[in-house]
Design an enzyme around this catalytic site. Sequence first.
Site, short mmCIF file in Angstrom:
data_model
loop_
_atom_site.label_atom_id
_atom_site.label_comp_id
_atom_site.label_asym_id
_atom_site.label_seq_id
_atom_site.Cartn_x
_atom_site.Cartn_y
_atom_site.Cartn_z
N HIS A 1 0.86 -1.19 0.00
CA HIS A 1 0.00 0.00 0.00
C HIS A 1 0.89 1.24 0.00
O HIS A 1 2.07 1.16 0.36
CB HIS A 1 -0.92 -0.02 1.21
CG HIS A 1 -2.05 -1.00 1.08
ND1 HIS A 1 -2.61 -1.64 2.17
CD2 HIS A 1 -2.73 -1.44 0.00
CE1 HIS A 1 -3.57 -2.43 1.75
NE2 HIS A 1 -3.67 -2.33 0.44
N LYS B 1 5.19 1.58 0.90
CA LYS B 1 6.11 1.39 -0.23
C LYS B 1 7.57 1.58 0.18
O LYS B 1 8.43 0.82 -0.26
CB LYS B 1 5.74 2.31 -1.38
CG LYS B 1 4.41 1.90 -2.02
CD LYS B 1 4.28 2.33 -3.43
CE LYS B 1 2.89 2.12 -3.98
NZ LYS B 1 2.36 0.78 -3.90
N THR C 1 2.59 -5.45 -8.15
CA THR C 1 1.60 -4.52 -8.65
C THR C 1 2.33 -3.28 -9.16
O THR C 1 3.50 -3.05 -8.82
CB THR C 1 0.57 -4.18 -7.57
OG1 THR C 1 1.25 -3.81 -6.37
CG2 THR C 1 -0.35 -5.36 -7.28
N GLY C 2 1.65 -2.47 -9.95
CA GLY C 2 2.21 -1.37 -10.72
C GLY C 2 3.32 -0.53 -10.12
O GLY C 2 4.48 -0.66 -10.48
N THR C 3 2.97 0.38 -9.23
CA THR C 3 3.95 1.32 -8.69
C THR C 3 5.00 0.62 -7.84
O THR C 3 6.18 0.96 -7.91
CB THR C 3 3.24 2.41 -7.86
OG1 THR C 3 2.21 2.99 -8.64
CG2 THR C 3 4.21 3.48 -7.41
N THR C 4 4.59 -0.38 -7.09
CA THR C 4 5.56 -1.13 -6.26
C THR C 4 6.62 -1.75 -7.16
O THR C 4 7.82 -1.63 -6.89
CB THR C 4 4.84 -2.20 -5.43
OG1 THR C 4 3.86 -1.57 -4.59
CG2 THR C 4 5.82 -2.97 -4.56
N SER D 1 -1.81 -1.52 -11.13
CA SER D 1 -1.82 -1.15 -9.72
C SER D 1 -2.96 -1.91 -9.03
O SER D 1 -3.89 -2.36 -9.70
CB SER D 1 -1.98 0.37 -9.54
OG SER D 1 -3.28 0.76 -9.93
N GLY D 2 -2.87 -2.03 -7.72
CA GLY D 2 -3.89 -2.77 -6.97
C GLY D 2 -5.32 -2.34 -7.26
O GLY D 2 -6.15 -3.18 -7.62
N ASP E 1 -4.12 -6.72 -7.87
CA ASP E 1 -4.31 -7.76 -6.85
C ASP E 1 -5.03 -8.96 -7.46
O ASP E 1 -4.70 -10.12 -7.17
CB ASP E 1 -5.15 -7.23 -5.67
CG ASP E 1 -4.48 -6.08 -4.92
OD1 ASP E 1 -3.25 -5.96 -4.99
OD2 ASP E 1 -5.21 -5.31 -4.27
N ASP F 1 -1.31 -1.50 4.80
CA ASP F 1 -1.49 -0.37 5.70
C ASP F 1 -2.82 -0.58 6.42
O ASP F 1 -3.88 -0.29 5.87
CB ASP F 1 -1.50 0.94 4.92
CG ASP F 1 -1.76 2.15 5.79
OD1 ASP F 1 -1.84 2.00 7.04
OD2 ASP F 1 -1.91 3.25 5.24
N HIS G 1 -10.09 -0.62 -2.68
CA HIS G 1 -10.18 -1.96 -3.28
C HIS G 1 -10.06 -3.06 -2.22
O HIS G 1 -9.56 -4.14 -2.49
CB HIS G 1 -9.13 -2.12 -4.38
CG HIS G 1 -7.71 -2.02 -3.88
ND1 HIS G 1 -7.20 -0.88 -3.33
CD2 HIS G 1 -6.73 -2.92 -3.87
CE1 HIS G 1 -5.94 -1.09 -2.99
NE2 HIS G 1 -5.63 -2.33 -3.30
N ASP H 1 -10.83 -6.67 -3.05
CA ASP H 1 -9.78 -7.35 -3.81
C ASP H 1 -8.67 -7.84 -2.89
O ASP H 1 -8.13 -8.94 -3.07
CB ASP H 1 -9.18 -6.42 -4.87
CG ASP H 1 -10.18 -5.97 -5.91
OD1 ASP H 1 -11.20 -6.69 -6.10
OD2 ASP H 1 -9.97 -4.92 -6.53
N ARG I 1 -7.69 -14.50 0.93
CA ARG I 1 -8.47 -15.74 0.94
C ARG I 1 -7.85 -16.77 0.01
O ARG I 1 -7.70 -17.95 0.35
CB ARG I 1 -9.92 -15.45 0.53
CG ARG I 1 -10.80 -16.68 0.53
CD ARG I 1 -12.23 -16.33 0.05
NE ARG I 1 -12.92 -17.51 -0.37
CZ ARG I 1 -12.78 -18.11 -1.56
NH1 ARG I 1 -11.97 -17.62 -2.46
NH2 ARG I 1 -13.43 -19.21 -1.85
#
Length: 141
Positions: free
Chosen positions: A8, A12, A34-37, A54-55, A60, A80, A87, A90, A96
């Site tokens: 989150h 980051k 995911t995108g930015t990470t 991105s999430g 996700d 976080d 989201h 997600d 899960r």
Amino acid sequence: MRIALIAHDKKKEDIIQFVTAYKAVFEQHELFATGTTGKRIMEEVSLPVHRFHSGPLGGDQEIGAMIARGEMDMILFFRDPLTSQPHEPDVSALIRLSDVYEIPLATNMGTAEVLIQGLKHGYMDWLKLRKKQGEINDKQN
């Protein structure tokens, strides 16, 4: 191993520090994020990363699909818990799926360190057994 890295926004910096600290371990594995990470890990740690959306835009869920297909071995998801996420369904679905398919999941730096130390010392061999059992089941069907 195939490792998913997710963080989150407020986490980051933590995941960048973590991946930097364990770069020697991570460079031996296939990384997804995911995108930015993923972008930040590639730029700041100089590791190759397969990036998803991105999430909030489906990243996700893309990782969740890999889990369902048996294509993901570990997830490090620095969440976080103090900030509402748009989201969240997600995120819950991803957690899960990791439980359903018995994929190791760390949601904070402390647990991530335990998983990475286990990976570093070869304590993830049970995954090989599970994959072998899956191959046997596939041949029987």
